[in-house]
Scaffold this motif. Structure first.
Motif, PDB file in Angstrom:
ATOM      1  N   SER A 101      -8.255   3.604 -18.350  1.00  0.00           N
ATOM      2  CA  SER A 101      -9.121   3.185 -17.193  1.00  0.00           C
ATOM      3  C   SER A 101      -8.439   3.041 -16.094  1.00  0.00           C
ATOM      4  O   SER A 101      -9.095   2.859 -14.702  1.00  0.00           O
ATOM      5  CB  SER A 101      -9.445   1.540 -17.596  1.00  0.00           C
ATOM      6  N   HIS A 102      -7.120   3.126 -16.111  1.00  0.00           N
ATOM      7  CA  HIS A 102      -6.355   3.143 -14.801  1.00  0.00           C
ATOM      8  C   HIS A 102      -6.086   4.677 -14.011  1.00  0.00           C
ATOM      9  O   HIS A 102      -5.532   4.536 -12.840  1.00  0.00           O
ATOM     10  CB  HIS A 102      -4.831   2.764 -14.814  1.00  0.00           C
ATOM     11  N   LEU A 103      -6.715   5.592 -14.796  1.00  0.00           N
ATOM     12  CA  LEU A 103      -6.448   6.991 -14.116  1.00  0.00           C
ATOM     13  C   LEU A 103      -7.999   7.350 -13.440  1.00  0.00           C
ATOM     14  O   LEU A 103      -9.085   7.116 -13.850  1.00  0.00           O
ATOM     15  CB  LEU A 103      -6.238   7.885 -15.283  1.00  0.00           C
ATOM     16  N   GLU A 104      -7.635   7.750 -12.213  1.00  0.00           N
ATOM     17  CA  GLU A 104      -8.973   8.234 -11.596  1.00  0.00           C
ATOM     18  C   GLU A 104      -9.318   9.752 -11.940  1.00  0.00           C
ATOM     19  O   GLU A 104     -10.511  10.215 -12.193  1.00  0.00           O
ATOM     20  CB  GLU A 104      -8.596   7.992 -10.092  1.00  0.00           C
ATOM     21  N   SER A 105      -8.176  10.471 -11.873  1.00  0.00           N
ATOM     22  CA  SER A 105      -8.496  12.015 -12.377  1.00  0.00           C
ATOM     23  C   SER A 105      -7.208  12.570 -12.816  1.00  0.00           C
ATOM     24  O   SER A 105      -6.188  12.138 -12.466  1.00  0.00           O
ATOM     25  CB  SER A 105      -8.919  12.752 -11.231  1.00  0.00           C
ATOM     26  N   VAL A 106      -7.194  13.698 -13.697  1.00  0.00           N
ATOM     27  CA  VAL A 106      -6.188  14.422 -13.966  1.00  0.00           C
ATOM     28  C   VAL A 106      -6.462  16.042 -13.967  1.00  0.00           C
ATOM     29  O   VAL A 106      -7.469  16.310 -14.455  1.00  0.00           O
ATOM     30  CB  VAL A 106      -5.406  14.372 -15.488  1.00  0.00           C
ATOM     31  N   THR A 107      -5.788  16.800 -13.010  1.00  0.00           N
ATOM     32  CA  THR A 107      -6.393  18.169 -12.786  1.00  0.00           C
ATOM     33  C   THR A 107      -5.183  18.828 -13.472  1.00  0.00           C
ATOM     34  O   THR A 107      -4.084  18.822 -12.948  1.00  0.00           O
ATOM     35  CB  THR A 107      -6.523  18.412 -11.418  1.00  0.00           C
ATOM     36  N   GLU A 108      -5.465  19.910 -14.363  1.00  0.00           N
ATOM     37  CA  GLU A 108      -4.591  20.796 -15.064  1.00  0.00           C
ATOM     38  C   GLU A 108      -4.490  21.981 -14.149  1.00  0.00           C
ATOM     39  O   GLU A 108      -5.400  22.752 -13.856  1.00  0.00           O
ATOM     40  CB  GLU A 108      -5.145  21.283 -16.484  1.00  0.00           C
ATOM     41  N   LEU A 109      -3.099  22.173 -13.473  1.00  0.00           N
ATOM     42  CA  LEU A 109      -2.883  23.318 -12.695  1.00  0.00           C
ATOM     43  C   LEU A 109      -2.481  24.564 -13.471  1.00  0.00           C
ATOM     44  O   LEU A 109      -2.768  25.537 -12.868  1.00  0.00           O
ATOM     45  CB  LEU A 109      -1.647  22.931 -11.930  1.00  0.00           C
ATOM     46  N   ASP A 110      -1.786  24.423 -14.732  1.00  0.00           N
ATOM     47  CA  ASP A 110      -1.680  25.529 -15.529  1.00  0.00           C
ATOM     48  C   ASP A 110      -1.395  25.003 -16.797  1.00  0.00           C
ATOM     49  O   ASP A 110      -1.876  23.980 -17.347  1.00  0.00           O
ATOM     50  CB  ASP A 110      -0.420  26.361 -14.889  1.00  0.00           C
ATOM     51  N   ASP A 111      -0.931  25.741 -17.802  1.00  0.00           N
ATOM     52  CA  ASP A 111      -0.483  25.338 -19.102  1.00  0.00           C
ATOM     53  C   ASP A 111       0.209  24.162 -19.443  1.00  0.00           C
ATOM     54  O   ASP A 111       0.022  23.361 -20.193  1.00  0.00           O
ATOM     55  CB  ASP A 111      -0.117  26.383 -19.952  1.00  0.00           C
ATOM     56  N   LYS A 112       1.292  23.784 -18.255  1.00  0.00           N
ATOM     57  CA  LYS A 112       2.157  22.896 -18.541  1.00  0.00           C
ATOM     58  C   LYS A 112       2.262  21.788 -17.464  1.00  0.00           C
ATOM     59  O   LYS A 112       2.305  20.653 -17.679  1.00  0.00           O
ATOM     60  CB  LYS A 112       3.562  23.251 -18.573  1.00  0.00           C
ATOM     61  N   ARG A 113       1.738  22.258 -16.063  1.00  0.00           N
ATOM     62  CA  ARG A 113       1.671  21.292 -14.766  1.00  0.00           C
ATOM     63  C   ARG A 113       0.414  20.807 -14.612  1.00  0.00           C
ATOM     64  O   ARG A 113      -0.871  21.431 -15.062  1.00  0.00           O
ATOM     65  CB  ARG A 113       2.304  22.032 -13.745  1.00  0.00           C
TER      66      ARG A 113
END
Length: 215
Positions: A101-113
């Protein structure tokens, strides 16, 4: 100093200033020792945000927020679903705001980052980039934040297959509060403390995942 590090410092000062102003107002409205204490802490945070100076850390020879000791949090939950399916859901990092619930978003930049945006006290937010450093399909995901992160953190999620076909999910997290030890105290005061959040979010994830048709 890099642009990312400079942005991280600006976010830290914003959070510190917002928290300081709120505590100062609360302290002025209260009487007695508690009111004086809240006002003192609020004034200290507000001063540090406005000037960029930390007289307390300077007096003890510290270097600011990043010199605080890491805080360690861990919790486990048993989910009545096959391990591979639970791992696959977590490994798609953009699913994590549905769990935490504390996360607004997670964007995958590549396979690791990946880039993370999280809620902070008083309606503010913090963001950082992280890198997966240990990935064993169906077993474990480990990560750490990259240099310049507002919230310096590292952690892992382990997926243990149980004899009954279920999965034990164990989350371990180490982080440094944006405003040092006082930042952790302020976050807890406003009900935004990671240990409590992770425990509640894992229970929510258990209820949601077990109630779905994911396999």
């Amino acid at each position: 100093m890099t642009k990312t590090e400079d942005s991280g410092m600006d976010q830290t000062r914003l959070i510190s200033g917002a928290a300081g102003g709120a505590l100062l107002l609360m302290g002025l409205r209260k009487r007695g020792v508690l009111g004086l204490g809240l006002a003192a802490v609020g004034g200290y945070l507000a001063y540090r945000a406005a000037t960029g100076n930390d007289p307390v850390m300077a007096a003890v020879g510290g270097g600011g927020a990043t010199s605080s000791k890491p805080i360690f949090v861990e919790h486990s939950v048993v989910i009545d679903r096959p391990t591979q399916g639970v791992y696959d859901y977590w490994r798609k990092l953009e699913n994590l705001p549905r769990i935490m619930s504390h996360l607004e978003s997670v964007t995958e930049l590549d396979d690791k980052r990946s880039r993370w945006v999280a809620k902070a006290p008083l309606g503010t937010h913090v963001e950082w980039e992280a890198e997966i450093v240990n990935d064993k399909p169906g077993q474990r995901i480990g990560w750490h934040s990259l240099p310049g992160a507002t919230v310096d953190n590292a952690g892992s999620v382990q997926f243990e297959e149980l004899p009954n076909g279920g999965t034990r999910v164990h989350v371990a997290l180490s982080y440094r509060p944006p405003a040092g030890p006082l930042g952790a105290a302020v976050a807890k005061l406003f009900g935004e403390e990671p240990s409590q959040q992770i425990a509640e979010d894992l229970q929510k994830f258990k209820a949601t995942f077990e109630g779905s048709d994911k396999n």
